[in-house]
Scaffold this active site. Structure first.
Site, PDB file in Angstrom:
ATOM      1  N   GLN A  33       0.873  -1.256   0.091  1.00 24.81           N
ATOM      2  CA  GLN A  33       0.087  -0.157   0.152  1.00 24.81           C
ATOM      3  C   GLN A  33       1.066   1.224  -0.105  1.00 24.81           C
ATOM      4  OE1 GLN A  33      -2.349   2.032   3.159  1.00 24.81           O
ATOM      5  NE2 GLN A  33      -4.020   1.497   1.921  1.00 24.81           N
ATOM      6  N   CYS A  64      -6.583   7.962   5.086  1.00 20.73           N
ATOM      7  CA  CYS A  64      -5.935   8.074   6.432  1.00 20.73           C
ATOM      8  C   CYS A  64      -6.627   9.456   6.951  1.00 20.73           C
ATOM      9  CB  CYS A  64      -4.406   8.271   6.166  1.00 20.73           C
ATOM     10  SG  CYS A  64      -3.713   8.507   7.712  1.00 20.73           S
ATOM     11  N   HIS A 104     -14.218   2.078   2.936  1.00 20.43           N
ATOM     12  CA  HIS A 104     -14.306   2.178   4.679  1.00 20.43           C
ATOM     13  C   HIS A 104     -15.461   2.890   4.805  1.00 20.43           C
ATOM     14  CE1 HIS A 104     -12.893   2.987   8.735  1.00 20.43           C
ATOM     15  NE2 HIS A 104     -14.128   2.546   8.928  1.00 20.43           N
ATOM     16  N   GLY A 137     -15.168  -2.045   6.990  1.00 20.20           N
ATOM     17  CA  GLY A 137     -15.786  -1.581   8.294  1.00 20.20           C
ATOM     18  C   GLY A 137     -16.451  -2.251   9.275  1.00 20.20           C
ATOM     19  N   ASP A 138     -15.862  -2.568  10.329  1.00 23.11           N
ATOM     20  CA  ASP A 138     -16.791  -3.242  11.495  1.00 23.11           C
ATOM     21  C   ASP A 138     -16.948  -4.800  11.304  1.00 23.11           C
ATOM     22  OD1 ASP A 138     -16.691  -0.875  12.524  1.00 23.11           O
ATOM     23  OD2 ASP A 138     -18.761  -0.487  12.174  1.00 23.11           O
ATOM     24  N   GLY A 172      -9.946  -5.254   9.189  1.00 28.84           N
ATOM     25  CA  GLY A 172      -8.716  -4.428   9.791  1.00 28.84           C
ATOM     26  C   GLY A 172      -8.827  -4.990  11.453  1.00 28.84           C
ATOM     27  N   ARG A 173      -9.549  -4.183  12.402  1.00 28.26           N
ATOM     28  CA  ARG A 173      -9.168  -4.223  13.577  1.00 28.26           C
ATOM     29  C   ARG A 173      -9.846  -5.398  14.141  1.00 28.26           C
ATOM     30  NH1 ARG A 173     -12.961   0.687  14.954  1.00 28.26           N
ATOM     31  NH2 ARG A 173     -13.850  -0.307  12.934  1.00 28.26           N
TER      32      ARG A 173
END
Ligand SMILES: Cc1cc2nc3c(=O)[nH]c(=O)nc-3n(C[C@H](O)[C@H](O)[C@H](O)COP(=O)(O)O)c2cc1C
EC number: 1.3.1.-
Length: 377
Positions: free
Chosen positions: A77, A108, A178, A211-212, A234-235
């Site tokens: 990336q 970002c 996102h 996202g989520d 991601g998270r």
């Protein structure tokens, strides 16, 4: 293309699951761990690499673009704000065979980036976005170029549909969205309807939803509800690289999610720390870098705040081993460890350069110092 595979240029990604680039996290060791759990399936993107630092061959950046020999495709990336520098970075990647896929970061939200017009502020300037994409796609030749973005700056300055059309016109291979604005940062919930709208608006290319996604069920639900072609996670993977195994199993038709005991989690922690030490060629630095992962791995387990603190100041593998051995390792996976983890807070205001919102079509560039000179987190 069937529903369970994703085409990124010449690369077929089956099942269509992508590890989200995360600065300071998705380095070669973390990607290796996730790939071990996925059986090598999926796509694993590097943390963000600043184009200026890459063309200047900054030492830290050169380490960050290291791929394990078995990583295929190698996915980098890039973050850049200047079309010329982005073009140079992309040509360097092609000429020196540094990667097989290039993703561009326009999502970002951190103030030091948006203050200069970079990251999630950039797609607002449609012509600048177009120039960057054109330089990247032209320079990349046969390498696929994808982009990752947010919905916009805030609810009054939504950019993703325009950015999606520009991306298609400039030959971008796929787009990840996102479903948050920069103003939302990581707060609230991701807007999956926006992912569905982008999918309708750019039928020519794959759209990846982001996202989520905290579980394989969430991933399957996002696919169903938005019609997206793949998911970017991601998270949900922080301190849970085995989520990749769950994702692959769900796309392949079933399997219960992994619910590792603390003993199994401790073994993954040890492996993660060891991989970081090998990658950095320095045990102490590797174990210190591992510290940030401790709270994610131990989330929900009865470990005690004192022990968490001790784990978070370890500086050798032997010390880490000794502390892990003190834990009550027979604990089952705790219910409280499912669901959101990592950053979850919002912001009120996006810091932008003066006059940034005056004209979305002006042709001014972004000041050279909007380029970060370091990569990663
Ligand atoms: C610690 C951290 C670092 C991140 N770094 C990057 C990055 O370098 N490039 C990028 O495009 N997004 C970055 N992101 C955003 C993620 O890729 C992703 O879009 C976001 O976390 C939403 O997905 P999730 O809900 O699955 O976490 C980062 C997120 C976190 C939490």
């Amino acid at each position: 293309m069937t529903a369970t595979q994703l085409q990124i240029g010449p690369h077929t990604v089956t099942p269509p699951v992508v590890l989200a680039p995360m600065a300071g996290i998705t380095n070669a060791p973390f990607r290796t761990l996730c790939r071990e759990f996925s059986g090598g399936k999926g796509l694993f993107v590097s943390e963000m690499i600043t184009t200026r630092a890459l063309v200047e061959r900054d030492a830290k950046t050169m380490r960050l673009i290291h791929f394990d020999g078995s990583e295929k495709p190698r996915s980098i990336q890039l973050y850049g704000v200047d079309p010329v520098t982005v073009g140079k970075a992309v040509r360097m990647i092609v000429d020196e065979d540094l990667a097989d896929h290039i993703d561009l970061n326009f999502g970002c939200p951190v103030p030091k980036v948006t203050r200069k017009g970079g990251g999630s502020a950039l797609p607002y300037k449609r012509n600048l976005l177009r120039s960057i994409l054109r330089e990247a796609v032209t320079g990349a030749g046969s390498l696929p170029v994808t982009m990752k973005m947010r919905k916009g700056i805030d609810d009054d300055h939504i950019t993703y549909l325009d950015a999606g059309r520009i991306a298609v016109e400039e030959g971008v291979t796929a787009i990840a969205l996102h479903g948050r604005t920069a103003a939302q940062h990581y707060g609230g919930t991701a807007d999956w309807d926006a992912i569905a709208r982008l999918k309708e608006s750019v039928p020519e290319i794959p759209v990846l939803g982001n996202g989520d996604i905290w579980s394989a069920d969430d991933a399957m639900r996002m696919m169903r509800e938005t019609g997206c072609d793949g998911v970017v996670v991601g998270r949900g993977c922080l301190g849970r690289p085995w989520l990749f195994g769950d994702l692959v199993a769900a796309f392949e038709g079933g399997g219960a999610p992994a619910r590792p005991t603390l003993r199994e989690v401790a073994a993954v922690m040890r492996r993660h720390a060891e991989l970081l030490a090998e990658w950095l060629e320095d045990e102490e630095r590797g174990v210190i870098d591992f510290r940030k992962h401790v709270a994610w791995y131990t989330k929900g387990f009865s470990v005690g705040s004192e022990m968490r603190k001790r784990l978070a100041i370890t500086s050798s593998l032997a010390e880490l081993d000794a502390l892990l051995a003190e834990l009550d390792l027979d604990q089952e996976w705790p219910a409280g460890a499912d669901g959101p983890r990592g950053r979850t807070s919002g912001r009120n205001r996006v810091v932008l350069p003066d006059g940034w919102l005056d004209d979305p079509y002006d042709c001014a560039g972004v000041s050279a110092d909007a380029e970060l000179d370091t990569s990663g987190g």
